[in-house]
Design a protein around this motif. Structure first.
Motif, mmCIF file in Angstrom:
data_model
loop_
_atom_site.group_PDB
_atom_site.id
_atom_site.type_symbol
_atom_site.label_atom_id
_atom_site.label_comp_id
_atom_site.label_asym_id
_atom_site.label_seq_id
_atom_site.Cartn_x
_atom_site.Cartn_y
_atom_site.Cartn_z
ATOM 1 N N SER A 344 0.832 -1.208 0.000
ATOM 2 C CA SER A 344 0.000 0.000 0.000
ATOM 3 C C SER A 344 0.860 1.250 0.000
ATOM 4 O O SER A 344 0.598 2.206 -0.741
ATOM 5 N N GLY A 345 1.911 1.251 0.823
ATOM 6 C CA GLY A 345 2.802 2.400 0.868
ATOM 7 C C GLY A 345 3.521 2.639 -0.436
ATOM 8 O O GLY A 345 3.847 3.776 -0.788
ATOM 9 N N ALA A 346 3.765 1.552 -1.197
ATOM 10 C CA ALA A 346 4.462 1.698 -2.476
ATOM 11 C C ALA A 346 3.531 2.169 -3.587
ATOM 12 O O ALA A 346 3.930 2.947 -4.458
ATOM 13 N N LEU A 347 2.282 1.709 -3.573
ATOM 14 C CA LEU A 347 1.359 2.010 -4.670
ATOM 15 C C LEU A 347 0.541 3.273 -4.449
ATOM 16 O O LEU A 347 0.171 3.947 -5.411
ATOM 17 N N SER A 348 0.251 3.603 -3.196
ATOM 18 C CA SER A 348 -0.671 4.712 -2.931
ATOM 19 C C SER A 348 -0.181 6.059 -3.437
ATOM 20 O O SER A 348 -1.009 6.865 -3.902
ATOM 21 N N PRO A 349 1.132 6.385 -3.382
ATOM 22 C CA PRO A 349 1.532 7.683 -3.923
ATOM 23 C C PRO A 349 1.157 7.872 -5.385
ATOM 24 O O PRO A 349 0.894 8.995 -5.822
ATOM 25 N N VAL A 350 1.125 6.763 -6.145
ATOM 26 C CA VAL A 350 0.721 6.871 -7.546
ATOM 27 C C VAL A 350 -0.744 7.282 -7.650
ATOM 28 O O VAL A 350 -1.107 8.159 -8.439
ATOM 29 N N LEU A 351 -1.589 6.683 -6.814
ATOM 30 C CA LEU A 351 -3.018 7.011 -6.856
ATOM 31 C C LEU A 351 -3.267 8.434 -6.378
ATOM 32 O O LEU A 351 -4.031 9.185 -6.997
ATOM 33 N N TYR A 352 -2.638 8.819 -5.271
ATOM 34 C CA TYR A 352 -2.783 10.195 -4.814
ATOM 35 C C TYR A 352 -2.195 11.173 -5.823
ATOM 36 O O TYR A 352 -2.631 12.311 -5.933
#
Length: 393
Positions: A344-352
Motif C-alpha cells: 500500500s505504501g508503495a502504490l498509494s503515492p501513484v493514486l494520490y
C-alpha cells in the motif's frame, strides 16, 4: 483442561525485545541507506532517474513479495533460524553490491538483500509476540520504534563513511555490521516457531473476520502516511520553504513519527485499540488539514504532532495482529499484514498523484486526510471482535 505453561521471565522478554529491535533497526536501516547511495550509483553507472527508481524498487519489492514465503519457511525450519539466515543474506546482498562491476550485478545484489530483509518483519514481530503473550502490544510498539532508529542511524553512518572512503568500502562495512547483528539475534532470541511448536494454544483474539478488518485499516493507514509525505515538500515549497528547510521539516515529522510509534503501542494497551485508532486517525486528518492551511512557521510547529498521529496508529495495529491470528499462525499473519501495508505504501503515492495532477498538491494532501477518516468506521467494526480489554484504562 488447560496445559500449564511457565510464563517467560522478564529478563528473557527483554532479551527477545532487544534482539528483535536490533534486527529491525538493521533491516530498516539497510532499506533506507540505499537512498544515500543512489547519487553515487547514478554517477558511476550513468543511470537515469527512472532507472534509479527501478533499482530502489528491487530491494523493497523483493522484500514485500517474500514476506509470506518467509513466514511459511519459518514453520518448517524455525523462526530464529530463518531470521538469522535472512539477516546474513541481507548482509551478503550489501557485500555483493560492493563487488558488483555493473548494473546487472548491482541489481542482483539488491534482490539478494531484499530477500534477506523479507524475514525480519514477520519473524521478529512473532518472536516479540510469543515472548510477551497477551501483553505484546506495548512491546511491539517499542519494537516498531527501533526501526525508526535504524532508518536514522544507518543512512547517517553511510553518509559519514562516504566522506572518507569509496561507496564500495562503505557497503562492505555495512555488510559486516549485518553479520554481527545476525550473531546478536542468534544469541538473544530463543528458538520459536517450527513444526515442533504448532500445538494448539489459547486464542488471544476475537471473532472471525477480524484480521481482514485489521489489514484493511493498516492498508488505508499506510496509504495516508506515504501519500501525504509525497506532497509535503511541494506544500512547503509553496509556502516559501527552501530545500534545507524542507529537509528539516521531514526530520521534524520523522522524529514525531518515532515518538508516536513508541508511545502509541503502550497507549493502545491502556486505552484499547478502538480509542487509540480513533484518536490517531482523526488527529492525523485534522493535523494534515492544519498543515495545509497554516503559514510556514505554524506548519513546521505542527509537523512533529502530525508525525506522532500519523505513525502512532501502526504500532497499535501491529500489536493487535497476534490477537486476531489463528493459533500457531502468528508468523503468517504478520507476513500478510506487512506485505499489505508495504505494498500500500508503495502504490498509494501513484493514486494520490492523480489527484495532485488534477487539483494540485494541497488537494492531494486533503484527499489523504479524508482517507484517514475511512479507517474510523472500520475500527468501530473491529472493536467487538477483540477480547482484550485495556489493561489500565
Amino acid at each position: 483442561m488447560k496445559a500449564a505453561v511457565d510464563p517467560p521471565s522478564a529478563s528473557r522478554q527483554r532479551r527477545v525485545l532487544f534482539g528483535a529491535g536490533f534486527a529491525h533497526a538493521l533491516h530498516d536501516g539497510y532499506t533506507d541507506a540505499i537512498y544515500v547511495l543512489l547519487p553515487l550509483w547514478q554517477a558511476e553507472f550513468g543511470l537515469s532517474f527512472s532507472a534509479l527508481a527501478a533499482l530502489r524498487g528491487l530491494y523493497s519489492g523483493t522484500m514485500a513479495a517474500l514476506q509470506i514465503p518467509a513466514g511459511r519457511l519459518s514453520e518448517r525450519l524455525g523462526g530464529r533460524a530463518v531470521l538469522v539466515g535472512g539477516t546474513l543474506l541481507a548482509a551478503l546482498g550489501y557485500a555483493l553490491a560492493g563487488l558488483s562491476g555493473g548494473l546487472v550485478g548491482l541489481g542482483l545484489a539488491l534482490v539478494v538483500g531484499g530477500a534477506g530483509s523479507a524475514t525480519q518483519h514477520p519473524l521478529a514481530s512473532t518472536a516479540v509476540s510469543d515472548a510477551y503473550g497477551s501483553r505484546a502490544r506495548g512491546a511491539l510498539g517499542t519494537y516498531n520504534f527501533t526501526g525508526d532508529l535504524g532508518k536514522a542511524a544507518l543512512p547517517a553512518l553511510v553518509a559519514l563513511m562516504l566522506a572518507s572512503m569509496s561507496w564500495r568500502s562503505a557497503v562492505w562495512v555495512v555488510a559486516a555490521i549485518g553479520a554481527i547483528t545476525a550473531l546478536v539475534v542468534w544469541a538473544l532470541i530463543p528458538r520459536f516457531g517450527g513444526p515442533k511448536e504448532k500445538a494448539p494454544k489459547a486464542v488471544r483474539g476475537g471473532g472471525r473476520g477480524g484480521f481482514g478488518l485489521l489489514l484493511s485499516i493498516g492498508i488505508f493507514d499506510s496509504s495516508v502516511r506515504m501519500g501525504f509525505l509525497t506532497f509535503l515538500p511541494f506544500i512547503l515549497q509553496a509556502k516559501g520553504a527552501d530545500l534545507p528547510l524542507i529537509g528539516f521539516a521531514f526530520t521534524l515529522a520523522f522524529l514525531g513519527g518515532a515518538a508516536g510509534k513508541f508511545a502509541c503501542g503502550w497507549l493502545g494497551g491502556h486505552l484499547g485499540v478502538l480509542s487509540t485508532v480513533l484518536i490517531t486517525e482523526i488527529g492525523t486528518a485534522l493535523a494534515i488539514l492544519a498543515v495545509v492551511a497554516a503559514p510556514l512557521d505554524m506548519a513546521l510547529i505542527l509537523l512533529p504532532l502530525l508525525g506522532v498521529m500519523m505513525n502512532g496508529t501502526s504500532s497499535v495495529l501491529y500489536g493487535t495482529v497476534p490477537e486476531l491470528a489463528a493459533p500457531g499462525e502468528e508468523a503468517r499473519a504478520f507476513a500478510l499484514f506487512y506485505t499489505g501495508t508495504i505494498a500500500s505504501g508503495a502504490l498509494s503515492p501513484v493514486l494520490y498523484g492523480f489527484v495532485g495532477d488534477l487539483a494540485g498538491p494541497s488537494w492531494g494532501a486533503v484527499s489523504a486526510a479524508l482517507v484517514a477518516l475511512v479507517t474510523c468506521p472500520l475500527a468501530v467494526a473491529l472493536a467487538p471482535r477483540l477480547n482484550i480489554a485495556p489493561t489500565n484504562a
